[in-house]
Write a protein that holds these residues in place. Structure first.
Motif, PDB file in Angstrom:
ATOM      1  N   ALA A 130      44.463  38.275  38.130  1.00  0.00           N
ATOM      2  CA  ALA A 130      45.195  38.407  39.399  1.00  0.00           C
ATOM      3  C   ALA A 130      46.513  37.641  39.332  1.00  0.00           C
ATOM      4  O   ALA A 130      47.550  38.136  39.793  1.00  0.00           O
ATOM      5  CB  ALA A 130      44.343  37.904  40.548  1.00  0.00           C
ATOM      6  N   ALA A 131      46.497  36.453  38.749  1.00  0.00           N
ATOM      7  CA  ALA A 131      47.728  35.666  38.623  1.00  0.00           C
ATOM      8  C   ALA A 131      48.735  36.374  37.719  1.00  0.00           C
ATOM      9  O   ALA A 131      49.940  36.382  38.005  1.00  0.00           O
ATOM     10  CB  ALA A 131      47.404  34.282  38.082  1.00  0.00           C
ATOM     11  N   ILE A 180      38.879  36.827  36.542  1.00  0.00           N
ATOM     12  CA  ILE A 180      39.472  37.620  37.626  1.00  0.00           C
ATOM     13  C   ILE A 180      40.683  36.895  38.207  1.00  0.00           C
ATOM     14  O   ILE A 180      41.711  37.523  38.488  1.00  0.00           O
ATOM     15  CB  ILE A 180      38.418  37.918  38.717  1.00  0.00           C
ATOM     16  N   LEU A 181      40.584  35.599  38.385  1.00  0.00           N
ATOM     17  CA  LEU A 181      41.718  34.832  38.916  1.00  0.00           C
ATOM     18  C   LEU A 181      42.902  34.833  37.941  1.00  0.00           C
ATOM     19  O   LEU A 181      44.058  34.935  38.359  1.00  0.00           O
ATOM     20  CB  LEU A 181      41.290  33.402  39.223  1.00  0.00           C
ATOM     21  N   ILE A 182      42.614  34.737  36.671  1.00  0.00           N
ATOM     22  CA  ILE A 182      43.676  34.766  35.660  1.00  0.00           C
ATOM     23  C   ILE A 182      44.369  36.123  35.656  1.00  0.00           C
ATOM     24  O   ILE A 182      45.594  36.211  35.632  1.00  0.00           O
ATOM     25  CB  ILE A 182      43.109  34.422  34.268  1.00  0.00           C
ATOM     26  N   MET A 205      34.307  34.754  37.215  1.00  0.00           N
ATOM     27  CA  MET A 205      35.201  34.575  38.340  1.00  0.00           C
ATOM     28  C   MET A 205      36.555  34.060  37.866  1.00  0.00           C
ATOM     29  O   MET A 205      37.587  34.437  38.394  1.00  0.00           O
ATOM     30  CB  MET A 205      34.549  33.598  39.328  1.00  0.00           C
ATOM     31  N   SER A 206      36.547  33.215  36.867  1.00  0.00           N
ATOM     32  CA  SER A 206      37.774  32.631  36.361  1.00  0.00           C
ATOM     33  C   SER A 206      38.671  33.687  35.717  1.00  0.00           C
ATOM     34  O   SER A 206      39.893  33.633  35.850  1.00  0.00           O
ATOM     35  CB  SER A 206      37.437  31.540  35.346  1.00  0.00           C
TER      36      SER A 206
END
Length: 76
Positions: free
Chosen positions: A8-9, A4-6, A1-2
């Protein structure tokens, strides 16, 4: 999950970077070609800058010098 957030950012950051560079490029083009003042163009939105650039380019192609002068007067 982490991860994916990176990712996306990074994608969002790249989007805004490209958007800012496009705006700066359009302003620089209008300053160099038409003698406009960047501080007077700064309050305009991205959409307004894009429309103004297209309008100025169209008038310059058609040779409408009076209309071009009238359109650029508020930004000089």
């Amino acid at each position: 999950m982490s991860i994916i957030l990176i990712i996306a950012a990074i994608v969002v950051g790249l989007y805004f970077f490209i958007k800012i560079m496009g705006r700066r490029s359009a302003i620089r083009l209008m300053v160099e070609n038409y003698g406009l003042i960047p501080q007077k163009l700064a309050p305009l939105s991205d959409r307004e800058i894009k429309e103004l650039l297209a309008k100025l380019h169209h008038m310059a192609e058609k040779g409408q010098s009076v209309a071009l002068e009238t359109a650029t007067r508020p930004y000089r």
